[in-house]
Design a protein around this motif. Structure first.
Motif, PDB file in Angstrom:
ATOM      1  N   ILE A  39       0.844  -1.191   0.000  1.00  0.00           N
ATOM      2  CA  ILE A  39       0.000   0.000   0.000  1.00  0.00           C
ATOM      3  C   ILE A  39       0.883   1.246   0.000  1.00  0.00           C
ATOM      4  O   ILE A  39       1.797   1.369   0.809  1.00  0.00           O
ATOM      5  CB  ILE A  39      -0.921   0.043   1.240  1.00  0.00           C
ATOM      6  N   ILE A  78       5.117  -9.282  19.363  1.00  0.00           N
ATOM      7  CA  ILE A  78       4.268 -10.433  19.032  1.00  0.00           C
ATOM      8  C   ILE A  78       4.975 -11.290  17.996  1.00  0.00           C
ATOM      9  O   ILE A  78       5.415 -10.783  16.965  1.00  0.00           O
ATOM     10  CB  ILE A  78       2.906  -9.940  18.501  1.00  0.00           C
ATOM     11  N   SER A 121       5.240 -14.698  15.306  1.00  0.00           N
ATOM     12  CA  SER A 121       4.325 -15.195  14.281  1.00  0.00           C
ATOM     13  C   SER A 121       3.609 -16.479  14.674  1.00  0.00           C
ATOM     14  O   SER A 121       2.520 -16.750  14.180  1.00  0.00           O
ATOM     15  CB  SER A 121       5.068 -15.373  12.961  1.00  0.00           C
ATOM     16  N   SER A 179      -1.624   0.297   9.755  1.00  0.00           N
ATOM     17  CA  SER A 179      -0.392   1.058   9.984  1.00  0.00           C
ATOM     18  C   SER A 179      -0.752   2.524  10.093  1.00  0.00           C
ATOM     19  O   SER A 179      -1.579   3.018   9.336  1.00  0.00           O
ATOM     20  CB  SER A 179       0.584   0.886   8.826  1.00  0.00           C
ATOM     21  N   VAL A 238       9.564  -9.525   9.265  1.00  0.00           N
ATOM     22  CA  VAL A 238       9.626 -10.087  10.595  1.00  0.00           C
ATOM     23  C   VAL A 238       8.234  -9.999  11.221  1.00  0.00           C
ATOM     24  O   VAL A 238       7.629  -8.929  11.222  1.00  0.00           O
ATOM     25  CB  VAL A 238      10.632  -9.303  11.475  1.00  0.00           C
ATOM     26  N   ASN A 239       7.747 -11.127  11.731  1.00  0.00           N
ATOM     27  CA  ASN A 239       6.434 -11.155  12.397  1.00  0.00           C
ATOM     28  C   ASN A 239       5.321 -10.685  11.488  1.00  0.00           C
ATOM     29  O   ASN A 239       4.304 -10.193  11.939  1.00  0.00           O
ATOM     30  CB  ASN A 239       6.409 -10.246  13.647  1.00  0.00           C
ATOM     31  N   ASN A 240       5.528 -10.808  10.193  1.00  0.00           N
ATOM     32  CA  ASN A 240       4.580 -10.234   9.273  1.00  0.00           C
ATOM     33  C   ASN A 240       3.638 -11.314   8.769  1.00  0.00           C
ATOM     34  O   ASN A 240       3.975 -12.065   7.877  1.00  0.00           O
ATOM     35  CB  ASN A 240       5.338  -9.580   8.115  1.00  0.00           C
ATOM     36  N   VAL A 241       2.476 -11.428   9.363  1.00  0.00           N
ATOM     37  CA  VAL A 241       1.479 -12.344   8.809  1.00  0.00           C
ATOM     38  C   VAL A 241       0.907 -11.721   7.563  1.00  0.00           C
ATOM     39  O   VAL A 241       0.685 -10.514   7.510  1.00  0.00           O
ATOM     40  CB  VAL A 241       0.321 -12.633   9.796  1.00  0.00           C
ATOM     41  N   ALA A 242       0.682 -12.567   6.559  1.00  0.00           N
ATOM     42  CA  ALA A 242       0.100 -12.095   5.308  1.00  0.00           C
ATOM     43  C   ALA A 242       0.785 -10.812   4.833  1.00  0.00           C
ATOM     44  O   ALA A 242       0.161  -9.758   4.755  1.00  0.00           O
ATOM     45  CB  ALA A 242      -1.405 -11.871   5.460  1.00  0.00           C
ATOM     46  N   PRO A 243       2.074 -10.868   4.541  1.00  0.00           N
ATOM     47  CA  PRO A 243       2.768  -9.664   4.086  1.00  0.00           C
ATOM     48  C   PRO A 243       2.244  -9.216   2.737  1.00  0.00           C
ATOM     49  O   PRO A 243       1.623  -9.976   2.010  1.00  0.00           O
ATOM     50  CB  PRO A 243       4.214 -10.122   3.974  1.00  0.00           C
ATOM     51  N   GLY A 244       2.497  -7.977   2.393  1.00  0.00           N
ATOM     52  CA  GLY A 244       2.059  -7.450   1.118  1.00  0.00           C
ATOM     53  C   GLY A 244       0.577  -7.158   1.111  1.00  0.00           C
ATOM     54  O   GLY A 244      -0.054  -6.987   2.157  1.00  0.00           O
ATOM     55  N   TYR A 245       0.028  -7.108  -0.079  1.00  0.00           N
ATOM     56  CA  TYR A 245      -1.390  -6.799  -0.210  1.00  0.00           C
ATOM     57  C   TYR A 245      -1.980  -7.666  -1.292  1.00  0.00           C
ATOM     58  O   TYR A 245      -1.549  -7.630  -2.441  1.00  0.00           O
ATOM     59  CB  TYR A 245      -1.570  -5.320  -0.556  1.00  0.00           C
ATOM     60  N   SER A 298      -3.562   3.493   7.249  1.00  0.00           N
ATOM     61  CA  SER A 298      -3.952   2.597   6.157  1.00  0.00           C
ATOM     62  C   SER A 298      -4.411   1.281   6.752  1.00  0.00           C
ATOM     63  O   SER A 298      -3.819   0.773   7.695  1.00  0.00           O
ATOM     64  CB  SER A 298      -2.799   2.377   5.182  1.00  0.00           C
ATOM     65  N   LYS A 332      -5.009  -5.439   9.322  1.00  0.00           N
ATOM     66  CA  LYS A 332      -3.676  -4.839   9.383  1.00  0.00           C
ATOM     67  C   LYS A 332      -3.825  -3.330   9.307  1.00  0.00           C
ATOM     68  O   LYS A 332      -4.444  -2.816   8.383  1.00  0.00           O
ATOM     69  CB  LYS A 332      -2.808  -5.340   8.232  1.00  0.00           C
ATOM     70  N   HIS A 368       8.518  -4.861   6.488  1.00  0.00           N
ATOM     71  CA  HIS A 368       9.429  -5.776   7.152  1.00  0.00           C
ATOM     72  C   HIS A 368       8.759  -7.127   7.317  1.00  0.00           C
ATOM     73  O   HIS A 368       7.622  -7.209   7.763  1.00  0.00           O
ATOM     74  CB  HIS A 368       9.846  -5.211   8.503  1.00  0.00           C
ATOM     75  N   LEU A 426       2.660   2.795   3.126  1.00  0.00           N
ATOM     76  CA  LEU A 426       1.801   2.814   4.300  1.00  0.00           C
ATOM     77  C   LEU A 426       1.729   1.466   5.005  1.00  0.00           C
ATOM     78  O   LEU A 426       1.512   1.410   6.201  1.00  0.00           O
ATOM     79  CB  LEU A 426       0.387   3.254   3.920  1.00  0.00           C
ATOM     80  N   ASP A 427       1.871   0.376   4.275  1.00  0.00           N
ATOM     81  CA  ASP A 427       1.844  -0.905   4.973  1.00  0.00           C
ATOM     82  C   ASP A 427       3.251  -1.211   5.445  1.00  0.00           C
ATOM     83  O   ASP A 427       4.206  -0.476   5.179  1.00  0.00           O
ATOM     84  CB  ASP A 427       1.301  -2.023   4.090  1.00  0.00           C
ATOM     85  N   ASN A 428       3.400  -2.297   6.163  1.00  0.00           N
ATOM     86  CA  ASN A 428       4.692  -2.611   6.740  1.00  0.00           C
ATOM     87  C   ASN A 428       5.425  -3.585   5.847  1.00  0.00           C
ATOM     88  O   ASN A 428       4.918  -4.640   5.511  1.00  0.00           O
ATOM     89  CB  ASN A 428       4.503  -3.216   8.113  1.00  0.00           C
TER      90      ASN A 428
END
Lengths: 349, 349, 349
Positions: A208, B165, B167, B148, A241-248, B19, B146, A239, A235-237
């Protein structure tokens, strides 16, 4: 004091009312075994086709064509593998799974048995994501952003297509902070790179991006013109690390009906970049009420300042004695004077 | 005073830029005469498939399959029943009706005649709503939210997936105010019940639920960490008194083309719950300007306070005489003194 | 001063939390050579079918039916015309064009040759826009707007369907500033005309209209009831000078699959009016903190006022001499007194 009470002081600022519309242009070409050669245009990759303050451009996808409502063995995973029917519970729906179990244990392949599920079959296999992104050409798409704003209190209207810009310029220009800061046409790659990201990296998993239009203005007549300022940020994260469902990403389906009336669908797991257009700004204009309140408060504070600075000098500074002596000499003289003067007065009563 | 004028005092708070992305998971199973056994997944019941700050989950529906552009008698209603063609006006479109009248009066059933309309036929009959809701299983769907945020002025970034937290926790956790207040995965039933509603009641007619994420924070270094706080509330009106079109529903269609090129559609009247994710917050941070203005104003007020409280005590309190005497004794002494002192002074001139 | 510091003064106002849902009703009839006679209902012309704060009503369109993925000569334009294959570059995609060039130069008509492109063919020809708008009947559509709001700090809830309104009124009413200012049902033509525009003009090219609901209220008990106030204004720019892509339109497609599995689509370039429902408002309620701060600041300012007005009178006014004499006489007397009194005091020491 009248103005303070009635006007509810401090209201000489106003927030922006904004409308945004966007139009993406560009083509991409893919040639996959599923779909064959295919050209993608705006109607194919912008989903949904219109929205008010954001637009989504699909950059990558997992396509599962010709799904029908039927039964098929679940994708192998620790919770789905089974030895016989007893391992599967009819009606159970695993949150990580793909459908509702029928209670049977079936051959997924020659080596693995999994619980059968009722679902749209064949199931989507999204473990392997195309890399580079299928619609990598999206970096060359352009988007025209039209933004009109109003500061209702000051009856000020503005739009991001400035009056001094002529239409031939708009046909060929492309936004650039240095050379074309007022061109409302943006190349997606440029937006992403201004936000500090690499388009091709982001295209694979999606994300995002905020397109921030700042209309903060001083509307007083002696100030300059009111122009929008653009900035961009992710706007999204990113990284992992600890990122469930990264991206969009999200799933949508196109529904078809075969000649014999059966419903089929093509499931798309769409990865892409959602661009959120964020318009903000506070306009300020000279108002007599805030002026009074602020001046008054400041004045009052000044009297506090002299008291505090005295105290500070007298107590905290080196060489404070010099100052103290000087000050208190005068003060004691003065108080002496007064007491005597009072004494005299009482005496003459 | 310089800072007051130039810095336009009172700007040491900042509003949030946010977002949001959401991902709903879960399956439902229906077995109706219209559609046969059918499993519903995210691509089927989340409409539209992506949006920026809200998501809609279909919980109930009225399906009208295989509509085509043609003519059919209007549904019976006081304004649609007719005796002969004279009661129907060609081209007339009743706002409560289902299409544009052709001017003919046709048999709707063996007992009722209604005006014929040009429309998508057969017409939708939405008088009887499935109860319990067809997709009652939606209560067990989960949604990952999610979020941010940025406070641009303070260069503060935060997200609702907190750094501490891990994963594996995120794979199994579920939001709960008491036990898991920082888990970003919510069960729909839990959201609705926290908003004070019963999911199964709401599923029949639909409604709007607000998921409110409060990022109000004190960003001063001596204050604690900045965490999001979740709350939930029903945003539409649930009282059925004077409630036109209660609940939340809308119509959409899936379009098909038959082998001979004719267009047909399946009309869905979708009832469901729209979840609006509302992110708000104001961050505050110590700023010298607001401190000065507020202190100054307060100081100045204190001087007013002493005058007012004197007046109050002297005039309104029982036993005010005692105070008055005491006060005025001193005052009259003092004024006596002064007048005399002045007198003396004049005398010595 | 305690309240100033702890309560962070000036917070006795609150911003609105709002939820909006809309429902459009009405029918339109078209009879074009492409599509034959056709009735349009809400599911056909509201795109996407649901959204949170806006709705789009299609009023005009360019339909390109039965497109398939194939190759066809580009539409004639200065950059697309060619003499032989050398003028066309394989893989090149013209931003103003319709697809990706194959490198061949083909006959577009008997007189013009253009570069062939890979695209959805046949290409859309949007040069000629239907006028009057195809769905001109949209002016008679009505929309029901349901709006619920909350001021969380004051625990105030409101909705635009007011409690004193009964449901029989809601069945027949229509918003009008003069006669029905609280009816939540709006005729589109009325909205557009209140915004100062002509519906039929706007229907051809489209545009954006703001429906502004103002919930600014004084919630103090001695103030009146809190009612919404509606206003309407055009948000996009209607002036065609320097106006790239005037109006409001977007493209979307309906996808079909033929009996032999080939994908076709119907491309719609939809022109129409997007109605953005903008809810705003700040509620104010008596708070002791802002009262103190404002009073204090004002008081402090008053002392400044007397000083400034003195200065003004003494220096700038005609006849200032009279005042000056009067003032300074008294002042010099007074200072004379003091100096003497001090002199005496010193003397007696």
């Amino acid at each position: 004091m009248y103005v303070c009470v009635v006007q509810k002081a401090y209201q000489e600022t106003d927030s922006v009312i904004s409308s945004v519309s966007t139009k993406v242009k560009g083509f991409a070409f893919t040639n996959t075994s599923d779909m064959g050669p295919r050209v993608w245009d705006t109607a194919d990759y912008v989903i949904p086709p219109q929205s008010d303050n954001s637009f989504f451009v699909m950059t990558n996808m997992v396509v599962t064509p010709t799904q029908t409502q039927s039964r098929c063995p679940e994708l192998p995973s620790p919770s789905a593998t089974c030895v016989d029917d007893c391992d599967c519970t009819e009606g159970h729906s695993n949150p990580q799974g793909s459908g509702i179990q029928t209670g049977l244990c079936e051959n997924y392949s020659t080596t693995v048995q999994t619980c059968e599920v009722r679902s749209w079959c064949p199931l989507e296999i999204d473990a392997v994501l195309p890399k580079p992104a299928l619609l990598a050409a999206a970096e060359n798409y352009t988007v025209l952003i039209k933004n009109s704003i109003t500061y209702p209190k000051f009856r000020f209207h503005g739009r991001n297509i400035l009056p001094h810009i002529n239409s031939s310029y708009l046909k060929r220009c492309e936004f650039n902070h240095a050379t074309d800061p007022h061109c409302p046409i943006f190349r997606l790659k440029h937006i992403v790179s201004e936000a500090g990201e690499e388009f091709q990296d982001m295209a694979v998993m999606g994300g995002i991006i905020g397109i921030i239009i700042d209309w903060s203005c001083d509307l007083d007549s002696w100030a300059g013109k009111c122009y929008p300022k653009y900035s961009f940020s992710r706007l999204d994260n990113k990284h992992h690390v600890n990122n469930v469902a990264p991206g969009y990403n999200f799933r949508f389906a196109k529904y078809y009906r075969t000649a014999d009336g059966e419903e089929t669908r093509t499931l798309m797991k769409a990865y892409g970049i959602r661009f959120d257009v964020i318009v903000f700004g506070t306009a300020g204009k000279f108002g007599i009420v805030p002026t009074i309140v602020n001046l008054g408060a400041a004045l009052s504070f000044l009297s506090l300042v002299s008291a505090v600075s005295d105290w500070f000098i007298l107590n905290c500074m080196a060489k404070s004695d010099v100052y103290k002596k000087h000050k208190f000499t005068y003060l004691s003289d003065n108080s002496g004077t007064e007491s005597i003067s009072l004494g005299t007065s009482y005496g003459t009563e």
